[in-house]
Design an enzyme around this catalytic site. Structure first.
Site, PDB file in Angstrom:
ATOM      1  N   GLY A 235      27.134  54.707  21.073  1.00 10.22           N
ATOM      2  CA  GLY A 235      26.533  53.947  19.980  1.00 10.22           C
ATOM      3  C   GLY A 235      27.599  53.250  19.148  1.00 10.22           C
TER       4      GLY A 235
ATOM      5  CD  GLU B 298      49.587  43.533  40.300  1.00  8.50           C
ATOM      6  OE1 GLU B 298      49.601  43.717  41.513  1.00  8.50           O
ATOM      7  OE2 GLU B 298      50.436  43.969  39.521  1.00  8.50           O
TER       8      GLU B 298
ATOM      9  N   PRO C  89      52.798  28.625  34.498  1.00  4.74           N
ATOM     10  CG  PRO C  89      53.927  27.723  32.660  1.00  4.74           C
ATOM     11  CD  PRO C  89      54.160  28.363  33.992  1.00  4.74           C
TER      12      PRO C  89
HETATM   13  C1  LIG Z   1      48.094  40.790  30.764  1.00  7.32           C
HETATM   14  C2  LIG Z   1      48.554  40.107  31.993  1.00  7.32           C
HETATM   15  C3  LIG Z   1      49.703  40.538  32.648  1.00  7.32           C
HETATM   16  C4  LIG Z   1      50.146  39.860  33.794  1.00  7.32           C
HETATM   17  N1  LIG Z   1      51.321  40.271  34.390  1.00  7.32           N
HETATM   18  C5  LIG Z   1      51.853  39.504  35.388  1.00  7.32           C
HETATM   19  C6  LIG Z   1      53.159  39.800  35.924  1.00  7.32           C
HETATM   20  O1  LIG Z   1      53.789  40.807  35.548  1.00  7.32           O
HETATM   21  N2  LIG Z   1      53.699  38.955  36.841  1.00  7.32           N
HETATM   22  C7  LIG Z   1      53.031  37.849  37.294  1.00  7.32           C
HETATM   23  O2  LIG Z   1      53.594  37.130  38.119  1.00  7.32           O
HETATM   24  N3  LIG Z   1      51.792  37.557  36.824  1.00  7.32           N
HETATM   25  C8  LIG Z   1      51.193  38.340  35.887  1.00  7.32           C
HETATM   26  N4  LIG Z   1      49.956  38.048  35.365  1.00  7.32           N
HETATM   27  C9  LIG Z   1      49.290  36.826  35.840  1.00  7.32           C
HETATM   28  C10 LIG Z   1      48.038  37.078  36.659  1.00  7.32           C
HETATM   29  O3  LIG Z   1      48.368  37.565  37.927  1.00  7.32           O
HETATM   30  C11 LIG Z   1      47.246  35.746  36.704  1.00  7.32           C
HETATM   31  O4  LIG Z   1      46.688  35.582  35.402  1.00  7.32           O
HETATM   32  C12 LIG Z   1      46.176  35.737  37.759  1.00  7.32           C
HETATM   33  O5  LIG Z   1      46.740  35.701  39.052  1.00  7.32           O
HETATM   34  C13 LIG Z   1      45.234  34.538  37.609  1.00  7.32           C
HETATM   35  O6  LIG Z   1      45.944  33.352  37.433  1.00  7.32           O
HETATM   36  P1  LIG Z   1      45.557  32.365  36.219  1.00  7.32           P
HETATM   37  O7  LIG Z   1      45.484  33.168  34.976  1.00  7.32           O
HETATM   38  O8  LIG Z   1      46.487  31.229  36.264  1.00  7.32           O
HETATM   39  O9  LIG Z   1      44.072  31.909  36.529  1.00  7.32           O
HETATM   40  P2  LIG Z   1      43.641  30.707  37.520  1.00  7.32           P
HETATM   41  O10 LIG Z   1      44.339  30.832  38.829  1.00  7.32           O
HETATM   42  O11 LIG Z   1      43.740  29.426  36.788  1.00  7.32           O
HETATM   43  O12 LIG Z   1      42.108  31.070  37.741  1.00  7.32           O
HETATM   44  C14 LIG Z   1      41.104  30.784  36.765  1.00  7.32           C
HETATM   45  C15 LIG Z   1      39.744  31.098  37.373  1.00  7.32           C
HETATM   46  O13 LIG Z   1      39.540  30.268  38.539  1.00  7.32           O
HETATM   47  C16 LIG Z   1      39.212  31.080  39.651  1.00  7.32           C
HETATM   48  N5  LIG Z   1      39.742  30.480  40.876  1.00  7.32           N
HETATM   49  C17 LIG Z   1      41.020  30.069  41.125  1.00  7.32           C
HETATM   50  N6  LIG Z   1      41.117  29.592  42.371  1.00  7.32           N
HETATM   51  C18 LIG Z   1      39.887  29.720  42.938  1.00  7.32           C
HETATM   52  C19 LIG Z   1      39.339  29.428  44.233  1.00  7.32           C
HETATM   53  N7  LIG Z   1      40.081  28.927  45.224  1.00  7.32           N
HETATM   54  N8  LIG Z   1      38.030  29.689  44.434  1.00  7.32           N
HETATM   55  C20 LIG Z   1      37.245  30.230  43.469  1.00  7.32           C
HETATM   56  N9  LIG Z   1      37.704  30.530  42.235  1.00  7.32           N
HETATM   57  C21 LIG Z   1      39.012  30.284  41.978  1.00  7.32           C
HETATM   58  C22 LIG Z   1      39.849  32.440  39.361  1.00  7.32           C
HETATM   59  O14 LIG Z   1      39.191  33.490  40.095  1.00  7.32           O
HETATM   60  C23 LIG Z   1      39.641  32.550  37.862  1.00  7.32           C
HETATM   61  O15 LIG Z   1      38.341  33.034  37.605  1.00  7.32           O
HETATM   62  C24 LIG Z   1      49.433  38.756  34.278  1.00  7.32           C
HETATM   63  C25 LIG Z   1      48.262  38.347  33.643  1.00  7.32           C
HETATM   64  C26 LIG Z   1      47.815  39.008  32.520  1.00  7.32           C
HETATM   65  C27 LIG Z   1      46.563  38.536  31.839  1.00  7.32           C
END
Ligand SMILES: Cc1cc2nc3c(=O)[nH]c(=O)nc-3n(C[C@H](O)[C@H](O)[C@H](O)COP(=O)(O)OP(=O)(O)OC[C@H]3O[C@@H](n4cnc5c(N)ncnc54)[C@H](O)[C@@H]3O)c2cc1C
Length: 409
Positions: free
Chosen positions: A364, A388, A158
């Site tokens: 469309g 990923e 989270p």
């Molecule tokens: C449908 C779905 C399936 C998934 N399946 C898996 C799974 O099987 N196993 C698993 O472990 N994870 C899984 N994920 C998690 C996924 O890998 C993460 O959502 C992803 O890595 C981004 O993390 P976050 O959502 O916490 O976003 P955050 O890390 O909070 O990022 C939010 C925004 O901030 C930007 N950001 C963050 N750090 C920086 C930085 N240093 N510089 C510039 N911009 C930055 C990001 O690019 C993004 O735009 C899944 C996600 C989804 C939506």
């Protein structure tokens, strides 16, 4: 021609004539670079998708249900862990181009279905094969390969997505077992998973992989609802409350963040092919529609603006095909770098999303309905461009490679 008649509406006409006639573009004759085995594998998976996925996927996505029976069927066609040696996977022993072509065809059907296959192969079977003991390989790999078991990969938390090094999930050595506590978020397959490869810190703060089984007390995997994307794929959390994990379930041959990152390299490689499949499907659908649909007395394909869209789609698909083929060959020689994989994942998913948006416009109003696959692909790709490693995180990986300076922090 697609038009309404006196007795039948446009929607009814499309429904009655609906068939999956997909054909992939091959403008640069890249098929010449494939072996006969590659082409056979691609044809087999394409037929499978036409028979088993296309007829049900729209309904699954609309209802947000995961077609659970597909897991066993993926096992039967060898879609799980095809690069794992045959000693552990009777359908294994294939090269990375074959694996990529499979992911292309499955995601041509749906990104959620490809997610199920690539999580199982690259994020569950690969770490057990690469970092596990012989007993772990024997116990889990054949069942994961056949689809008897479904697996998931727990890295994201989270509070820690793009920065997994900050993870809080941890385990303590209790003498004859490990005590695992913490939570993972956004985990593909998790509510139905039999086994989870979970990354957690030991008492020294070092990251290790643990195999957690669904029956273990204190372990639950609640589903995440209300997704507008990957609706036919099931996503959930992983919650660990004093879970006693047997010591033999630790993956002994890796520690540190490089463990999960090595798995992600494999999965991101598969995504770069998968996104190509989604793009091809959008292009093929839009091309067929444009040739059939008439406005102002002629097929809309005859207008320059439509031709511009189609020509640019074909250009981008051809470039992405060449990236995939070359990267697959580097993977086969164990020479593909993380930065090269980032470039492919980042480029191809972005390319597919742009093509989905343009293709949607060619259709469309019909483009927003579930009668065609384009809108579903577009919504799915919003997850694929985030998971990923987000689009921007892959840019930073490339920036680090180019300059030698990390811009993450
Ligand atoms: C449908 C779905 C399936 C998934 N399946 C898996 C799974 O099987 N196993 C698993 O472990 N994870 C899984 N994920 C998690 C996924 O890998 C993460 O959502 C992803 O890595 C981004 O993390 P976050 O959502 O916490 O976003 P955050 O890390 O909070 O990022 C939010 C925004 O901030 C930007 N950001 C963050 N750090 C920086 C930085 N240093 N510089 C510039 N911009 C930055 C990001 O690019 C993004 O735009 C899944 C996600 C989804 C939506």
């Amino acid at each position: 021609m697609i038009h309404a008649t006196q007795n039948i509406t446009q929607l009814e006409f499309i429904k009655s004539s609906k068939a999956d006639n997909f054909e992939s573009p091959d403008f640069y004759e890249i098929d010449d670079l494939l072996t006969e085995e590659h082409k056979l594998i691609r044809a087999t998976v394409r037929d499978f998708v036409k028979k088993e996925i296309s007829p049900i996927i729209e309904d699954c996505a609309q209802k947000a249900t995961f077609p659970r029976h597909i897991v066993q069927k993926f096992g039967e066609i060898g879609a799980f862990g095809p690069t794992i040696p045959e000693a552990y996977n009777p359908n294994g022993g294939l090269d990375y181009v074959a694996y990529g072509l499979m992911m292309q065809e499955i995601e041509r059907g749906d990104s959620g279905m490809r997610s199920t296959a690539s999580v199982q192969g690259s994020l569950v079977m690969y770490p057990i094969y690469e970092f596990g003991t012989e007993a772990q390989r024997q116990k889990y790999l054949p069942k994961l390969a056949s689809g008897e078991y479904l697996g998931c990969f727990g890295l994201t938390e989270p509070n820690h997505g793009s920065n997994p090094a900050g993870m809080e999930t941890h385990f303590k050595d209790m003498g004859d077992y490990y005590l695992l506590n913490g939570a993972k978020m956004w985990i593909s397959n998790s509510p139905y998973a039999d086994v989870a490869v979970v990354w957690a810190k030991n008492e020294e703060g070092r990251i290790h992989g643990l195999i957690v089984e669904k029956e273990m007390e204190g372990f639950s995997a609640p589903e995440i609802h209300n997704k507008w994307s990957l609706r036919a794929s099931i996503t959930g959390e992983l919650v660990f409350q004093d879970v006693r994990v047997p010591k033999e379930n630790l993956l002994p041959n890796i520690s540190g963040l490089k463990g999960p990152l090595k798995c992600l390299d494999k999965a991101r490689y598969g995504i770069s092919w998968g996104a190509l499949g989604a793009a091809m499907d959008c292009y093929d659908t839009a091309k067929r529609y444009a040739l059939e649909r008439e406005q102002f007395g002629k097929p809309i394909a005859g207008f320059q603006l439509i031709q511009k869209k189609l020509a640019e789609m074909l250009t981008e698909i051809t470039k992405a095909q060449l990236i995939c083929w070359r990267l697959g060959n580097l993977m086969n020689q164990d020479r593909a770098s993380t930065a090269q994989i980032s470039l492919a994942k980042r480029n191809n998913v972005d390319m597919a999303l742009s093509i989905a948006r343009e293709a949607r416009q060619i259709l469309g109003g019909m483009g927003i309905t579930g009668e065609y696959s384009i809108m579903r692909h577009m919504m799915n790709l919003e997850s694929v461009i985030t998971y990923e490693g987000t689009h921007d995180i892959h840019l930073l990986i490339l920036g680090n490679h180019i300059t030698g300076i990390q811009a993450f922090k």
